[in-house]
Structure formats: structure tokens, C-alpha cells
Enzyme design. Sequence first.
Site, PDB file in Angstrom:
ATOM      1  N   GLY A  31       0.775  -1.424  -0.033  1.00 49.00           N
ATOM      2  CA  GLY A  31       0.140  -0.111  -0.041  1.00 49.00           C
ATOM      3  C   GLY A  31       0.778   1.545  -0.122  1.00 49.00           C
ATOM      4  O   GLY A  31       1.902   1.479  -0.300  1.00 49.00           O
ATOM      5  N   HIS A  37       4.396   1.873  -7.921  1.00 47.15           N
ATOM      6  CA  HIS A  37       3.266   0.644  -7.854  1.00 47.15           C
ATOM      7  C   HIS A  37       2.510   0.948  -8.947  1.00 47.15           C
ATOM      8  O   HIS A  37       1.774  -0.050  -9.407  1.00 47.15           O
ATOM      9  CB  HIS A  37       2.592   1.139  -6.441  1.00 47.15           C
ATOM     10  CG  HIS A  37       3.298   0.882  -5.224  1.00 47.15           C
ATOM     11  ND1 HIS A  37       3.363   1.786  -4.212  1.00 47.15           N
ATOM     12  CD2 HIS A  37       3.774  -0.240  -4.690  1.00 47.15           C
ATOM     13  CE1 HIS A  37       4.135   1.338  -3.272  1.00 47.15           C
ATOM     14  NE2 HIS A  37       4.318   0.168  -3.408  1.00 47.15           N
ATOM     15  N   LYS A 149      13.389  -1.905  -8.133  1.00 48.96           N
ATOM     16  CA  LYS A 149      13.933  -1.268  -6.808  1.00 48.96           C
ATOM     17  C   LYS A 149      14.199  -2.256  -5.880  1.00 48.96           C
ATOM     18  O   LYS A 149      15.482  -2.098  -5.038  1.00 48.96           O
ATOM     19  CB  LYS A 149      13.046  -0.196  -6.398  1.00 48.96           C
ATOM     20  CG  LYS A 149      13.645   0.669  -5.604  1.00 48.96           C
ATOM     21  CD  LYS A 149      12.999   1.210  -4.485  1.00 48.96           C
ATOM     22  CE  LYS A 149      13.238   0.551  -3.068  1.00 48.96           C
ATOM     23  NZ  LYS A 149      12.155   0.795  -2.006  1.00 48.96           N
ATOM     24  N   MET A 184      11.675   5.815  -6.064  1.00 45.79           N
ATOM     25  CA  MET A 184      10.315   6.043  -5.313  1.00 45.79           C
ATOM     26  C   MET A 184      10.421   4.808  -4.285  1.00 45.79           C
ATOM     27  O   MET A 184      10.517   3.609  -4.703  1.00 45.79           O
ATOM     28  CB  MET A 184       9.110   6.002  -6.287  1.00 45.79           C
ATOM     29  CG  MET A 184       9.364   7.301  -7.048  1.00 45.79           C
ATOM     30  SD  MET A 184       7.695   7.533  -8.032  1.00 45.79           S
ATOM     31  CE  MET A 184       7.752   8.978  -8.941  1.00 45.79           C
ATOM     32  N   SER A 185       9.609   5.327  -3.128  1.00 38.76           N
ATOM     33  CA  SER A 185       9.441   4.045  -2.064  1.00 38.76           C
ATOM     34  C   SER A 185       8.514   4.968  -1.164  1.00 38.76           C
ATOM     35  O   SER A 185       8.458   6.059  -0.799  1.00 38.76           O
ATOM     36  CB  SER A 185      11.089   3.908  -1.402  1.00 38.76           C
ATOM     37  OG  SER A 185      10.838   3.395  -0.042  1.00 38.76           O
TER      38      SER A 185
END
Length: 281
Positions: A31, A37, A149, A184-185
Site C-alpha cells: 500500500g 506501484h 528497486k 520512489m519508495s
Amino acid sequence: VEILKTIEEAKSYINELKKQGSTIGLVPTMGYFHDGHLELMRCSIKKGHETIVSLFVNPAQFGPTEDFDNYPTDLQRDLGLAKRIGVKAIFMPTIKEIYPEGYTTYVEVEGLSKILCGENRPIHFRGVATIVLKLFNIIQPHEAFFGQKDGQQVIIIKKMIQDLNLDIFLEVVPTAREEDGLAMSSRNAYLSLTERQAAPILYQTLKLLEDMILKGERKTSILIDAGKENIIKEPLANLQYIDIRSADDLSGMEELKGKFIIAIAVKIGNTRLIDNIVLKI
Ligand code: PAF
């Protein structure tokens, strides 16, 4: 977008889709969606799959001092984004649904789980392999989508698929990056303003090594030392590891050969960030 909360609901929903002749794409997530994502979801949809996103913050992959309790969530936003992209259903079970009382079975991909991130996070990949296998069994997707990633995670899941004879294709989608290169994380949300300014040091270091390789450097020890020196220049960055290994099986190499991964993990404040690039010579 359909919300599936129980394993039984998910299984019968997927069975219906399959009866209608659909193929199933699975995007496993915890999420707090970012563009990385969303790219996995777009990729699955573009391939023509009915796309199921799992949203489950998996306690089994967090160590006792890690961020399980603080892991960021924004369910309403996530649902809106998934719907807009065209995701068919979200599987979001409770912890009890996945790990009922008395649960005792775990999957360990030996060797690969103990190096790199596994050195600082000894139970992490056991938790990842376990939940991913459970998701594969529940959703029974034709194809599953993971981000580059988490490069070590991808290699471990590929090995599990091979070792356990699973009939699932694994698609690895390139790392989504911010404009300054930061991968991105969901964990980037933990960074303070000054920490955020320091965070591109990971990608800058990877690019520095790529540049040295393009100029002809082949000795991994020289490259790794140069990477360490570069990280030290950023006072907020605490290096956990930088390493160069085979991109197929994570075996070490003294001289670069074939396809290799340069992987890095750094703590900035309390936030642990990872990044990697895969190159071929
Ligand atoms: O990459 C992640 O977000 C997690 O490790 C995964 C694959 C969803 C398993 O919990």
C-alpha cells in the site's frame, strides 16, 4: 474496484474471472502507492490481464525494531488511484486471515536471503517469500509484477518460483524515480526536509560507479571503495552496504562479467533506503 477481504472471497472471484477466459496479473504491495506501484499496475493492465492488487503490510517481513507499526497507509487514496488506473480488484486481508493462530509454515530461500539486505534484516526475506508464495497460491496469477528497486527480492522470488516449480511468469518493472534520481519508495515519506535533500546520494553513487565502468574500470573492489568514499561525503548518510554481484544469482565477482547488479543500502536518520542498477558488459 472490487474489495476482497477474505481468502475464500478472493479465490471464488478469481475462479469466476478465469471461467470467463481472463488471465490474471498480480501486483503484490504493502500500500501507500507511489508511481512505482502504479507503473506495475499499468504494466499488468497493458498486457491484457485482469489485474489484482494485494494490499497487505506483512508483519512477517519486519524485524522487531523495524517500522511495521509506523508503516505509512492511506487506504482511501490507494483505492482511488487503483480504480482510476483500471485495477479489477484489491485483495486486502487482515493479519489473522493470512496468519491465523497456530500458523507455523515459512519459506526460506537459503543463501540468497542472508546476504546484502539479509545481513541487516535477518528474517526479512523469509517473510517476503512466505507471503509471496501465499499470495501466489491464493490468487493463482498467470503473471506477477515486481519493481526492480527491490532487486534482491526479485532474484529471491525468481529462485523460489524455479525451486518450487511454480507456473507463474515474473515481470520486473524498471525503478520509478523522482526528478533528482531518488528511487520512489513508500518509506521516502519518513524523510525530513534535510534528509530528503541527502537521499539522492544513493542514485548519485550508483551513477558514479556506472561512469567509472563506462570508462573501463572492471575491478569490483576499486568500484566498491569509490562508492564508499562517495557516500561518506554525505554526512547524513550511514552506509549499510554497497556491493556488486551477479544479477542472476547474486554470486560475488572480483572482476565485472556478464550481467551484474550494483546494490546499495543506506540509513538516513532512521530511514533505511535501498537502490540498485543492473548493467551488462
Ligand atoms: O515489495 C513489497 O512491497 C513487499 O515486499 C511485498 C512483495 C508486497 C511482500 O510483502
